[in-house]
Design an enzyme around this catalytic site. Structure first.
Site, mmCIF file in Angstrom:
data_model
loop_
_atom_site.group_PDB
_atom_site.id
_atom_site.type_symbol
_atom_site.label_atom_id
_atom_site.label_comp_id
_atom_site.label_asym_id
_atom_site.label_seq_id
_atom_site.Cartn_x
_atom_site.Cartn_y
_atom_site.Cartn_z
ATOM 1 N N THR A 47 0.829 -1.207 0.000
ATOM 2 C CA THR A 47 0.000 0.000 0.000
ATOM 3 C C THR A 47 0.864 1.256 0.000
ATOM 4 O OG1 THR A 47 -0.145 -0.363 2.383
ATOM 5 C CG2 THR A 47 -2.085 -0.929 1.081
ATOM 6 N N SER A 79 31.741 -4.518 7.459
ATOM 7 C CA SER A 79 30.591 -5.085 8.163
ATOM 8 C C SER A 79 30.925 -6.486 8.636
ATOM 9 C CB SER A 79 29.376 -5.136 7.224
ATOM 10 O OG SER A 79 28.345 -5.919 7.805
ATOM 11 N N GLY A 136 17.510 -9.941 4.217
ATOM 12 C CA GLY A 136 16.645 -10.499 3.188
ATOM 13 C C GLY A 136 15.486 -11.308 3.723
ATOM 14 N N ALA A 137 15.100 -11.094 4.958
ATOM 15 C CA ALA A 137 14.011 -11.876 5.553
ATOM 16 C C ALA A 137 12.713 -11.071 5.624
ATOM 17 C CB ALA A 137 14.407 -12.349 6.949
ATOM 18 N N SER A 141 16.369 -5.192 6.937
ATOM 19 C CA SER A 141 17.757 -4.901 7.294
ATOM 20 C C SER A 141 18.265 -3.749 6.439
ATOM 21 C CB SER A 141 18.638 -6.137 7.095
ATOM 22 O OG SER A 141 18.796 -6.444 5.729
ATOM 23 N N SER A 142 17.674 -3.575 5.253
ATOM 24 C CA SER A 142 18.125 -2.481 4.374
ATOM 25 C C SER A 142 17.810 -1.121 5.009
ATOM 26 C CB SER A 142 17.510 -2.606 2.980
ATOM 27 O OG SER A 142 16.106 -2.664 3.034
ATOM 28 N N GLU A 174 17.669 4.069 -1.309
ATOM 29 C CA GLU A 174 17.271 2.699 -1.676
ATOM 30 C C GLU A 174 16.731 2.657 -3.115
ATOM 31 O OE1 GLU A 174 16.080 0.305 1.411
ATOM 32 O OE2 GLU A 174 15.377 -1.325 0.140
ATOM 33 N N ASP A 186 9.471 1.423 5.467
ATOM 34 C CA ASP A 186 10.523 0.797 6.276
ATOM 35 C C ASP A 186 11.342 1.847 7.016
ATOM 36 O OD1 ASP A 186 9.555 -1.340 4.894
ATOM 37 O OD2 ASP A 186 11.402 -1.772 3.794
ATOM 38 N N TYR A 238 8.230 -7.811 -7.046
ATOM 39 C CA TYR A 238 7.875 -6.557 -6.378
ATOM 40 C C TYR A 238 7.727 -5.440 -7.414
ATOM 41 C CZ TYR A 238 8.200 -2.663 -3.057
ATOM 42 O OH TYR A 238 7.963 -1.539 -2.335
HETATM 43 P P1 ADP Z 1 15.649 -6.899 3.817
HETATM 44 O O1 ADP Z 1 15.578 -5.407 3.863
HETATM 45 O O2 ADP Z 1 14.314 -7.549 3.797
HETATM 46 O O3 ADP Z 1 16.510 -7.485 4.880
HETATM 47 P P2 ADP Z 1 16.949 -6.311 1.320
HETATM 48 O O4 ADP Z 1 17.287 -7.162 0.154
HETATM 49 O O5 ADP Z 1 16.121 -5.120 1.106
HETATM 50 O O6 ADP Z 1 16.308 -7.278 2.425
HETATM 51 O O7 ADP Z 1 18.288 -5.802 2.015
HETATM 52 C C1 ADP Z 1 19.289 -6.738 2.386
HETATM 53 C C2 ADP Z 1 20.643 -6.234 1.904
HETATM 54 O O8 ADP Z 1 21.039 -5.091 2.693
HETATM 55 C C3 ADP Z 1 21.741 -7.238 2.113
HETATM 56 O O9 ADP Z 1 21.840 -8.157 1.053
HETATM 57 C C4 ADP Z 1 22.975 -6.334 2.193
HETATM 58 O O10 ADP Z 1 23.389 -5.968 0.889
HETATM 59 C C5 ADP Z 1 22.431 -5.082 2.872
HETATM 60 N N1 ADP Z 1 22.675 -5.091 4.325
HETATM 61 C C6 ADP Z 1 21.732 -4.947 5.299
HETATM 62 N N2 ADP Z 1 22.298 -4.954 6.530
HETATM 63 C C7 ADP Z 1 23.619 -5.111 6.345
HETATM 64 C C8 ADP Z 1 24.749 -5.188 7.227
HETATM 65 N N3 ADP Z 1 24.602 -5.116 8.556
HETATM 66 N N4 ADP Z 1 25.965 -5.351 6.664
HETATM 67 C C9 ADP Z 1 26.115 -5.411 5.328
HETATM 68 N N5 ADP Z 1 25.100 -5.338 4.457
HETATM 69 C C10 ADP Z 1 23.868 -5.189 4.937
HETATM 70 MG MG MG Z 2 14.750 -4.199 2.354
#
Ligand code: ADP
Ligand code: MG
Length: 396
Positions: A47, A79, A136-137, A141-142, A174, A186, A238
């Site tokens: 949304t 990292s 990537g879950a 994390s992005s 992003e 996010d 997506y």
């Molecule tokens: P999500 O946001 O669902 O976890 P995304 O594909 O959007 O998945 O983002 C994941 C990507 O973000 C990873 O493949 C990596 O490139 C980057 N990333 C996120 N956190 C870290 C970290 N702590 N160290 C290095 N890369 C990271």
């Molecule tokens: Mg993401």
């Protein structure tokens, strides 16, 4: 939960890891330590880029970023989660030059420049990251890594940019530097989250308000079931769903699908092909469910939102077609074994589901999901509970 449940607190502190990695890599202590959380979207999927409503909450899993200034104009990153360190000059920042994980970091600094920050007189930075947000879950994390950089640089460079504006900066990073056409949900959750609350965000006006989740008062917990099926935001379905929503809006003569309500669906059905209509129906009904969920949380508390979560999952499975069998099995199993509600969360095509469940039933639900996955010959899922936590900020 037979060894599958982990709590963030029980693991080696990633804040210490970020701190130590910085000292090991750069040979001096960091100037400061900042962090930003991942997020779970309680309800409101796809949304955001339709200018609609979302209801995420920041979770008690974070990315920590240790930062210090350099004498030259390089940005250097390392990292604990990747083997490849990277470096770029502040003079060379441009989306087409950025790739790999460092694009999330360099992209934020480039986007600050686009926002109007003068990068010409700045010194470079060393950055070291550690995280307990699974990559990537679907827990973003992005956004966690982007927002940790944004709050760190905002403070180190004394920029005074508001959290709402930083969310836009991170979204720009992003979208343009990483190339993932995601909305602003996010980053908003990661920057504006508060303990015990979800963030209701209107993605049209960017108005946001905190909605009490009061999970523990109600004896509930949120179990994340990470299917470990990986998604591909930048290249996968997506982008296709986003394109189909934009095309539908054009065909219906509206700016975005936000303008459609459930009342306008019968007419939309006559104007669209059946598949596009189902996509549109998901967006219209999901927007209504988000607002209803916020209202119910205010009026009746979290035990009353289960049906809305389940209806959201069905809509994503049948109308938006972004679920996968592993997600459906997680939701069905959780519901069959005592969850109050459950749904896939995040962009779809893999990633995680959430189950809202009485605290005393979480372990049993986890065991049943593990068993169901084994029976279906799926890779074992990773499961952990999350609690609504505070947004990005400085830790040390
Ligand atoms: P999500 O946001 O669902 O976890 P995304 O594909 O959007 O998945 O983002 C994941 C990507 O973000 C990873 O493949 C990596 O490139 C980057 N990333 C996120 N956190 C870290 C970290 N702590 N160290 C290095 N890369 C990271
Ligand atoms: Mg993401």
């Amino acid at each position: 939960m037979s060894g599958t449940a982990t709590s963030a607190a029980a693991e080696t502190s990633p804040s210490a890891l970020a701190h130590d990695l910085y000292a090991d890599t750069y040979g001096t202590p960091a100037t400061g330590l900042w962090s930003a959380p991942g997020r779970v979207n309680l309800i409101g999927e796809h949304t955001d880029y339709n200018n609609g409503f979302v209801l995420p909450f920041a979770i008690d899993r974070r990315t920590w970023c240790a930062v210090g200034e350099r004498a030259d104009r390089s940005i250097v990153v390392t990292s604990t989660l990747t083997g490849d360190d990277a470096q770029i000059s502040l003079d060379a920042l441009a989306p087409e030059r950025l790739q790999g994980w460092s694009a999330y970091v360099f992209g934020v600094i480039w986007a600050l420049g686009e926002h109007g920050v003068d990068l010409t007189g700045r010194q470079g930075l060393n950055l070291a990251f550690a995280s307990n947000v699974p990559l990537g879950a679907g827990l973003s994390s992005s956004a966690a890594i982007e927002c940790s950089v944004a709050v760190a640089v905002n403070e180190l460079w004394d920029l005074g940019i508001s959290s709402k504006q930083l969310a836009k900066v991170c979204q720009l990073a992003e979208n343009k530097a990483v190339g993932a056409p995601t909305g602003i949900m996010d980053q908003t959750a990661s920057l504006l989250g508060q303990p015990g609350h979800a963030v209701l965000l209107d993605c049209d006006s960017y108005h946001s308000e905190l909605v009490p989740l009061a999970l523990s008062d109600a004896g509930l917990a949120v179990l994340v079931i990470d299917t470990r099926v990986t998604h591909a935001h930048a290249t996968g379905g997506y982008a296709a769903r986003r394109e189909s929503c934009e095309r539908a809006a054009r065909e219906l003569g509206v700016v975005t699908l936000r303008e459609l309500t459930e009342v306008s669906l019968p007419q939309a059905r006559t104007m669209l092909d059946p598949e596009t209509f189902r996509r549109v129906r998901h967006i219209a009904t999901e927007n209504a469910r988000v607002l209803e969920t916020a209202r119910v949380l205010h009026d009746a508390g979290p035990r009353a939102i289960g049906d809305l979560l389940v209806a959201s999952h069905a809509s994503m499975r049948d109308d938006f077609e972004i679920s996968v069998p592993q997600l459906d099995l997680a939701v069905e199993t959780a519901m069959a074994h005592g969850a109050v509600g459950a749904r896939m969360t995040g962009g779809g095509f893999g990633g995680a589901a959430i189950a809202l469940a009485p605290i005393e039933m979480v372990d049993a639900i986890g065991d049943q999901v593990t068993r169901a996955y084994a029976d279906a010959k799926y890779e074992p899922p990773v499961m952990f509970t999350v609690a609504p936590a505070g947004g990005a900020g400085r830790d040390a």
